[in-house]
Design a protein around this motif. Structure first.
Motif, short mmCIF file in Angstrom:
data_model
loop_
_atom_site.label_atom_id
_atom_site.label_comp_id
_atom_site.label_asym_id
_atom_site.label_seq_id
_atom_site.Cartn_x
_atom_site.Cartn_y
_atom_site.Cartn_z
N ARG A 136 0.83 -1.22 0.00
CA ARG A 136 0.00 0.00 0.00
C ARG A 136 0.86 1.25 0.00
O ARG A 136 0.59 2.22 -0.72
CB ARG A 136 -0.90 -0.01 1.23
CG ARG A 136 -2.06 -0.99 1.15
CD ARG A 136 -2.80 -1.03 2.47
NE ARG A 136 -3.97 -1.91 2.39
CZ ARG A 136 -4.38 -2.68 3.39
NH1 ARG A 136 -3.72 -2.71 4.53
NH2 ARG A 136 -5.45 -3.43 3.23
N ARG A 137 1.87 1.26 0.83
CA ARG A 137 2.74 2.44 0.94
C ARG A 137 3.44 2.73 -0.38
O ARG A 137 3.50 3.87 -0.84
CB ARG A 137 3.75 2.20 2.06
CG ARG A 137 4.64 3.40 2.36
CD ARG A 137 5.35 3.24 3.70
NE ARG A 137 6.22 2.08 3.75
CZ ARG A 137 5.99 0.99 4.48
NH1 ARG A 137 4.90 0.90 5.23
NH2 ARG A 137 6.84 -0.02 4.49
N GLN A 138 3.95 1.68 -1.03
CA GLN A 138 4.64 1.88 -2.31
C GLN A 138 3.67 2.34 -3.40
O GLN A 138 4.00 3.22 -4.19
CB GLN A 138 5.31 0.57 -2.72
CG GLN A 138 6.50 0.19 -1.86
CD GLN A 138 7.06 -1.17 -2.22
OE1 GLN A 138 6.38 -2.02 -2.79
NE2 GLN A 138 8.32 -1.41 -1.86
N THR A 139 2.49 1.75 -3.43
CA THR A 139 1.50 2.13 -4.45
C THR A 139 1.08 3.58 -4.28
O THR A 139 0.99 4.34 -5.26
CB THR A 139 0.27 1.21 -4.37
OG1 THR A 139 0.67 -0.14 -4.60
CG2 THR A 139 -0.78 1.61 -5.40
N TYR A 140 0.82 3.97 -3.05
CA TYR A 140 0.40 5.35 -2.79
C TYR A 140 1.51 6.33 -3.18
O TYR A 140 1.25 7.33 -3.88
CB TYR A 140 0.07 5.51 -1.31
CG TYR A 140 -0.27 6.93 -0.92
CD1 TYR A 140 -1.51 7.48 -1.24
CD2 TYR A 140 0.63 7.73 -0.22
CE1 TYR A 140 -1.84 8.78 -0.89
CE2 TYR A 140 0.32 9.03 0.14
CZ TYR A 140 -0.92 9.55 -0.19
OH TYR A 140 -1.23 10.84 0.15
#
Length: 906
Positions: free
Chosen positions: A387-391
């Motif tokens: 999630r952190r990387q995608t955001y």
């Protein structure tokens, strides 16, 4: 493509080429008559075949060989060979036969003189082949003439020689009612300063938000220092532009929808001349050096503003500013945008920003370490890290470029062919449905909210954005320049030369990167406010279109933070695009207790998120509205090529883009829904058209319609389906078929979420048993704090429940499910058949850049499908994949016209 000098010029060029092609056609007809006369006078089949072969070989520029010559012939001067002029006007390389076919036929015919095994039937077969080849040559000349007429018709529409939609009563001369309404609303905002915003309140809000902790204070301090340093360096530089700088600035500016066709042409011409480009760079350097006194070039007479209709029905206001001003502002906007993204990303990476996390007790972490080893608590490859990387990569500051090479990002281009823009939009929907599936599986319920701001660009108070920029450390000298940029004197092009000039008092100029900088700077504050209010959740945002999801109580905190931000900044939610959806077991109970969350649907494009079905479905009523609009737009097109251009943009891309790209989380049902809706659109559209036709001329779809139009206008009948869909380089219309891409993806959706979860559960059980066996064999990790406590005790291995607890932090199998659900299925490529391979091999190097080219591996799955689907009929009709020799049609003109921006009527 706008009317103007360009269509007139291209029309003149096309007329010249058509005249030359007519001469070639006349020469061909003369030779064809001579060939048939010689063949018809032949006393036997062998002589007839030889006459046809000799004549066709001369037509195609292939030299005779010495097979059928005696010594005297070889010794004599070849006075019967073609003249140089004739060679230049031959049809070399077209038709079905290549040089090898002609050479082989000569061998066979020479053999037939002496070998009685060559029967009369075999000779007749050869004659039929030669007659077909002659017919294919004729067809290609005919098609070239027809294609040139299509191009001439298109140019006549563009230069106003034939009637256009302006003459159609369905398009009011003063503009549609919705345009007048939207313009009135736009003017009421843009030319009226915001009086409901308090700069002191904004400063107080920002201070409270960014200085709550020492970590956020330090991150803010670093952000301000970086911005202040950048502003000083940019102002004090002694040289900003050179030819290389001007090159990337020009490319970025050309990506926008700011320049009209005339200025785009001028800019391209200037960039081709290095000396002119250097002069422009020098002038721009002088302007930046005196930026403190800069004003708009057209300040006295006002900058013309044009209202343009978008496919979604909205009208956008575009300034037609001086070209040098546009280049200057593009440079400054891009450099500021790159810097702002850099400092905001640094803030995101700082400890001031909280990342998604599960509240895991330290004892649980120690227990995992004791039983599973010192690396047991690694988040590598897990859901929260994903999630952190995608955001960070896709949704944080997505409107700002990461480098000057990236240039401008076109968020508002709803019909854009830029894959990055569309992929990011569609991936957000994939992410939402994937998160709903994961969250329901883990917690039994899921809530999502979506909104955007009403008239965000036109309504943005200048007080707000200047207060935010000042808070982040932008100097007063730069703020002064920004004010001059914002307060542009404007007049409407539609009002004529005597239009009244008004100064902008609110809002952000459309298609200006500086405007993107201002908007993203303000919205960054909302991103951070939501992150702090929810203790680490992300607000997924594309410009001012924002989405939030998770547990309902977390959504409430996020929405309250957004409401506070909106009120302080002087903005307003768009109620038509604001809504909440609840899914799962807790939906009924939460609804009955009431909530502060907004009411309304969650919509995107033609999709609405259905609570009962827990998936996106297509709003057919909205589709019906656009069927009517598509019908109006198509009826306004007075040329076949313009009609195809409108069809490709609207039916081929706009509809499918707004159904969203398929994904594994959507399942096959979504593709089936999209395909059936496209079929309904086409049937509805052409059923209406066929109502005006006789019962004997019913129209079933787009190819039937165009076939009838072409027959009526040009007298060309029995066109094969491939003509409509094959690329223009092969003499086709390049009509897009959106069914193919969807069907090509359908077969690669081979599992459901339920199946993925079952497989993940089995994998977890297997990993648990392996970890248990490893612990029995190797014992505990001595670095664990529990080792000293439990070393003398025979502690049983941790339970399966503890092993799988906190899956979004530790569970690799859940992350695999997450990844697979967000995947877009690849398009299945049809198999290459032997029949197509032979025709493909006959394509020359001149087709290497064509969508259908000599290299199967270079073709996309879409074009492989199209090529194979229509190959047989194209070959049967034209003797090959190409309907015409490239030299027989004005291909360069077609390519130039296709590059033009299609302007929707209204």
């Amino acid at each position: 493509m706008a009317h103007g000098a360009l269509p007139q010029t291209l029309k003149s060029i096309t007329a010249t080429k058509i005249n030359e092609l007519s001469k070639q056609r006349a020469l061909f007809d003369l030779r064809k008559t001579e060939i048939l006369a010689h063949a018809n006078a032949a006393p036997d089949l062998q002589t007839r075949a030889q006459a046809l072969l000799d004549g066709i070989s001369r037509l195609k520029g292939y030299p005779k060989d010495s097979l059928d010559k005696n010594d005297a012939d070889l010794d004599a001067d070849s006075s019967d060979e073609e003249t140089e002029k004739e060679k230049k006007q031959t049809s070399r390389g077209i038709g079905r036969w290549q040089l090898g076919d002609h050479t082989n036929m000569r061998h066979f015919l020479l053999q037939s003189r002496y070998d009685p095994s060559i029967s009369q039937k075999a000779l007749q077969d050869r004659i039929t082949q030669l007659e077909n080849e002659l017919r294919y040559l004729e067809i290609k000349h005919e098609h070239g003439e027809f294609y040139s007429k299509l191009v001439t018709e298109w140019l006549s529409e563009l230069d106003g020689s034939i009637s256009t939609a302006a003459d159609d009563a369905s398009f009011e001369k003063a503009g549609r009612a919705e345009m007048r309404e939207q313009r009135a609303q736009w003017e009421s905002l843009v030319f009226t300063p915001a009086t409901h915003v308090n700069e002191d309140a904004i400063q107080s809000y920002l201070n409270d938000l960014f200085t709550k902790s020492k970590l956020s204070q330090q991150a803010l301090k670093d952000l301000r220092a970086s911005i202040q340093s950048f502003g000083t360096e940019l102002s004090s530089s002694d040289r900003w532009f050179d030819v290389d700088t001007l090159d990337w600035v020009s490319k970025a500016l050309l990506k926008t929808d700011l320049l009209g066709d005339e200025k785009r042409g001028i800019l391209k011409d200037c960039m081709r001349n290095e000396e002119v480009a250097q002069e422009i760079a020098d002038v721009l350097n002088m302007r930046i050096a005196s930026l403190d006194s800069w004003t708009w070039t057209d300040a006295a007479g006002g900058i013309s503003v044009e209202f343009r209709r978008q496919l979604n029905g909205k009208y956008r206001a575009f300034m037609d500013e001086d070209l040098l001003d546009a280049l200057l502002l593009q440079y400054l906007g891009t450099t500021w945008a790159v810097k702002l993204r850099e400092v905001f990303e640094a803030f995101l990476r700082s400890n001031a920003w909280t990342n998604p996390h599960e509240d895991i007790p330290e004892d649980h972490k120690e227990m995992r370490k004791y039983f599973l080893g010192r690396d047991a608590n690694s988040e590598s490859g897990k859901v929260n890290k994903n999630r952190r990387q995608t955001y960070t990569n896709d949704y944080f500051m997505s409107q700002l470029p990461t480098s000057t090479d990236e240039g401008t990002i076109l968020y508002d281009e709803e019909n854009s062919e830029s894959r990055n823009v569309l992929d990011t939009k569609h991936s957000l929907l994939h992410l939402l449905i994937t998160e709903s599936i994961i969250h329901k599986h883990q917690h039994g319920e899921f809530t999502a909210i979506r909104s955007d701001f009403e008239w965000f660009g036109p309504s943005m108070p200048h007080v707000t954005l200047l207060a935010v920029l000042r808070f982040f450390g932008v100097s007063e000298s730069w703020l002064k320049f920004f004010v001059v940029f914002l307060e542009a004197p404007l007049k409407f092009a539609q009002d004529g030369p005597d239009a009244f000039v008004k100064v902008r008092r609110r809002g952000l100029p459309m298609s200006h990167t500086l405007g993107d900088c201002f908007g993203e700077s303000v919205l960054f504050c909302m991103d951070y406010a939501v992150n702090k209010a929810t203790d680490g959740a992300f607000l997924y945002r594309l410009h001012d279109d924002f989405w939030f999801w998770g547990a309902e109580n977390t959504c409430v905190k996020a929405w309250e933070a957004m409401e506070e931000f909106t009120q302080v900044m002087g903005l307003k939610f768009n109620q038509q695009k604001t809504g909440t959806v609840r899914m799962g077991a807790k939906k009924t109970s939460t609804e009955s207790t009431g909530s502060v969350l907004p009411t309304g649907d969650i919509r995107w494009g033609f999709l609405v998120l259905d609570e009962e079905q827990e998936r996106f479905i297509i709003d057919q009523a909205q589709v019906d509205t656009h069927i009517e609009e598509l019908s109006r737009q198509l009826s306004s097109c007075k040329s076949v090529f313009a009609w195809v251009q409108a069809w490709n943009s609207y039916f081929g891309r706009f509809f499918t883009n707004n159904f969203a790209k398929p994904a594994m989380c959507f399942g096959r049902d979504h593709i089936d829904m999209a395909i059936s809706t496209l079929s309904r659109i086409e049937r509805t559209l052409f059923c209406k058209v066929s109502d005006d036709k006789s019962a004997s001329a019913q129209i079933s779809g787009v190819t039937d319609y165009l076939r009838n139009v072409i027959a009526d206008r040009f007298g060309i009948h029995n066109l094969p389906d491939g003509f409509f869909y094959y690329p223009v380089e092969l003499g086709g219309l390049e009509l897009l078929n959106p069914y193919i891409g969807l069907l090509a993806m359908r077969e690669n959706i081979k599992y459901t979420p339920q199946k993925l979860f079952r497989e993940a559960s089995l994998k977890d059980e297997k990993e648990y048993e392996e970890a248990k066996e490893k612990f029995k064999k190797d014992g505990a990790d001595p670095s664990s704090q529990f080792w000293s406590k439990w070393s003398n005790e025979n502690k049983p291995f941790m339970s399966f429940e503890d092993f799988t607890r906190y899956p979004e932090t530790f569970n690799a199998s859940l992350e695999e499910v997450y990844e697979e659900l967000t995947d877009v299925p690849i398009e299945t490529c049809v198999q290459k058949t032997g029949g197509f391979e032979r025709e493909q091999n006959s394509l020359g190097k001149q087709f290497s850049e064509c969508f259908i080219n000599p290299m199967w591996g270079k073709m996309t799955p879409y074009w492989c499908w199209v090529a194979e689907l229509y190959c047989e009929e194209m070959v049967r009709t034209y003797g090959g994949l190409a309907a015409v020799n490239r030299g027989f049609m004005p291909l360069g003109i077609v390519k130039t016209l296709c590059e033009g921006k299609f302007r929707w009527q209204g």
